[in-house]
Write an enzyme that holds these catalytic residues in place. Structure first.
Site, PDB file in Angstrom:
ATOM      1  N   CYS A 168     -38.365 -11.319 -31.374  1.00  0.00           N
ATOM      2  CA  CYS A 168     -38.995 -12.469 -30.713  1.00  0.00           C
ATOM      3  C   CYS A 168     -39.054 -13.661 -31.680  1.00  0.00           C
ATOM      4  CB  CYS A 168     -40.401 -12.099 -30.245  1.00  0.00           C
ATOM      5  SG  CYS A 168     -41.193 -13.417 -29.284  1.00  0.00           S
ATOM      6  N   ASP A 225     -41.493 -15.544 -31.995  1.00  0.00           N
ATOM      7  CA  ASP A 225     -42.899 -15.704 -32.406  1.00  0.00           C
ATOM      8  C   ASP A 225     -43.020 -15.875 -33.928  1.00  0.00           C
ATOM      9  OD1 ASP A 225     -45.668 -14.940 -33.183  1.00  0.00           O
ATOM     10  OD2 ASP A 225     -45.877 -14.502 -31.051  1.00  0.00           O
ATOM     11  N   ARG A 271     -45.266 -15.267 -35.918  1.00  0.00           N
ATOM     12  CA  ARG A 271     -45.980 -14.216 -36.660  1.00  0.00           C
ATOM     13  C   ARG A 271     -45.107 -13.014 -36.967  1.00  0.00           C
ATOM     14  NH1 ARG A 271     -50.403 -13.700 -32.070  1.00  0.00           N
ATOM     15  NH2 ARG A 271     -48.437 -13.771 -30.949  1.00  0.00           N
ATOM     16  N   HIS A 324     -42.972  -7.127 -29.869  1.00  0.00           N
ATOM     17  CA  HIS A 324     -44.259  -7.128 -30.580  1.00  0.00           C
ATOM     18  C   HIS A 324     -45.411  -7.234 -29.591  1.00  0.00           C
ATOM     19  CE1 HIS A 324     -45.306 -11.513 -30.282  1.00  0.00           C
ATOM     20  NE2 HIS A 324     -44.032 -11.563 -29.960  1.00  0.00           N
ATOM     21  N   CYS A 366     -47.313 -10.460 -27.318  1.00  0.00           N
ATOM     22  CA  CYS A 366     -46.178 -11.373 -27.113  1.00  0.00           C
ATOM     23  C   CYS A 366     -46.494 -12.346 -25.974  1.00  0.00           C
ATOM     24  CB  CYS A 366     -44.920 -10.561 -26.792  1.00  0.00           C
ATOM     25  SG  CYS A 366     -43.455 -11.599 -26.573  1.00  0.00           S
TER      26      CYS A 366
HETATM   27 CO    CO Z   1     -43.172 -12.723 -28.539  1.00  0.00          CO
END
Ligand code: CO
Length: 208
Positions: free
Chosen positions: A41, A43, A45, A97, A100
């Site tokens: 992803c 993302d 993080r 994750h 998400c």
């Molecule tokens: Co995500």
């Protein structure tokens, strides 16, 4: 975030690498030979290399919202083809994750504009596993499970591509479905039972 800091950090990083190995960048410029393709992803993080402890040159990486392998997404398809047919990676990891945002958005009745067609792929994962998901009463747990099932379905999408089928036939390519937990930093192998899942569907998707 102070962007000047990024450039200062880069200078420090170069010095650090050179102090450990004066030929570090010379070796990097000789080419890449990664054994792993990672699809995760976007993302912020879920920093692929950092969570895996991977060094430059070790992992070929593709990231998009909710780690999707969509068969009409030219970007992910080109990455898969290049990684398998040219770089000849030995492992493909799909890493989802928990928490998400893409998966969460796909569980809501909201018009998100251009994100709609992208997240529709996750709604389709939900439809495929509706009975299991709706049986989970606690919403947070249902959300976690959809994250896992999304990883599983994206792994299956990988197997629908000619490049992956070819790599399976040519060499012992391994596909792994993983999930990262932003709540505690843990990376878990979902141990997806591919032979069992593929038993009934390969007659439909077999290309070679
Ligand atoms: Co995500």
């Amino acid at each position: 975030m102070n962007l000047d800091k990024i450039l200062q950090h880069n200078e420090k990083w170069i010095a650090e690498k050179l102090s450990l190995d004066p030929d570090f960048f010379k070796k990097l410029s000789d080419g890449q030979n990664p054994e792993v393709l990672y699809i995760g992803c976007s993302d912020s993080r879920v920093t692929a290399e950092e969570i895996m402890g991977a060094a430059p040159g070790e992992v070929f990486i593709h990231r998009n919202i909710a780690n999707l392998v969509n068969n009409v997404d030219m970007n992910v398809m080109v990455v898969i083809n290049y990684a398998l047919r040219i770089l000849k990676v030995k492992h493909v990891i799909i890493c989802g994750h928990y928490m998400c945002g893409g998966v969460k958005a796909a569980m809501q009745q909201t018009d998100l504009g251009i994100l709609n067609p992208w997240l529709r792929n996750i709604r389709d994962v939900y439809r495929l596993h509706k009975n299991e998901l709706n049986a989970i009463e606690e919403l947070d747990k249902r959300y976690d499970r959809l994250v896992e099932l999304n990883v599983q379905e994206q792994c299956i999408n990988l197997i629908k591509t000619a490049a992956v089928q070819e790599a399976y036939a040519d060499r012992d390519l391994k596909i792994h479905g993983w999930v990262f937990d932003v709540r505690n930093g843990k990376l878990t192998d979902l141990k997806i039972d591919f032979p069992e899942i593929l038993k009934n569907i390969m007659e439909i998707y077999k290309l070679i």
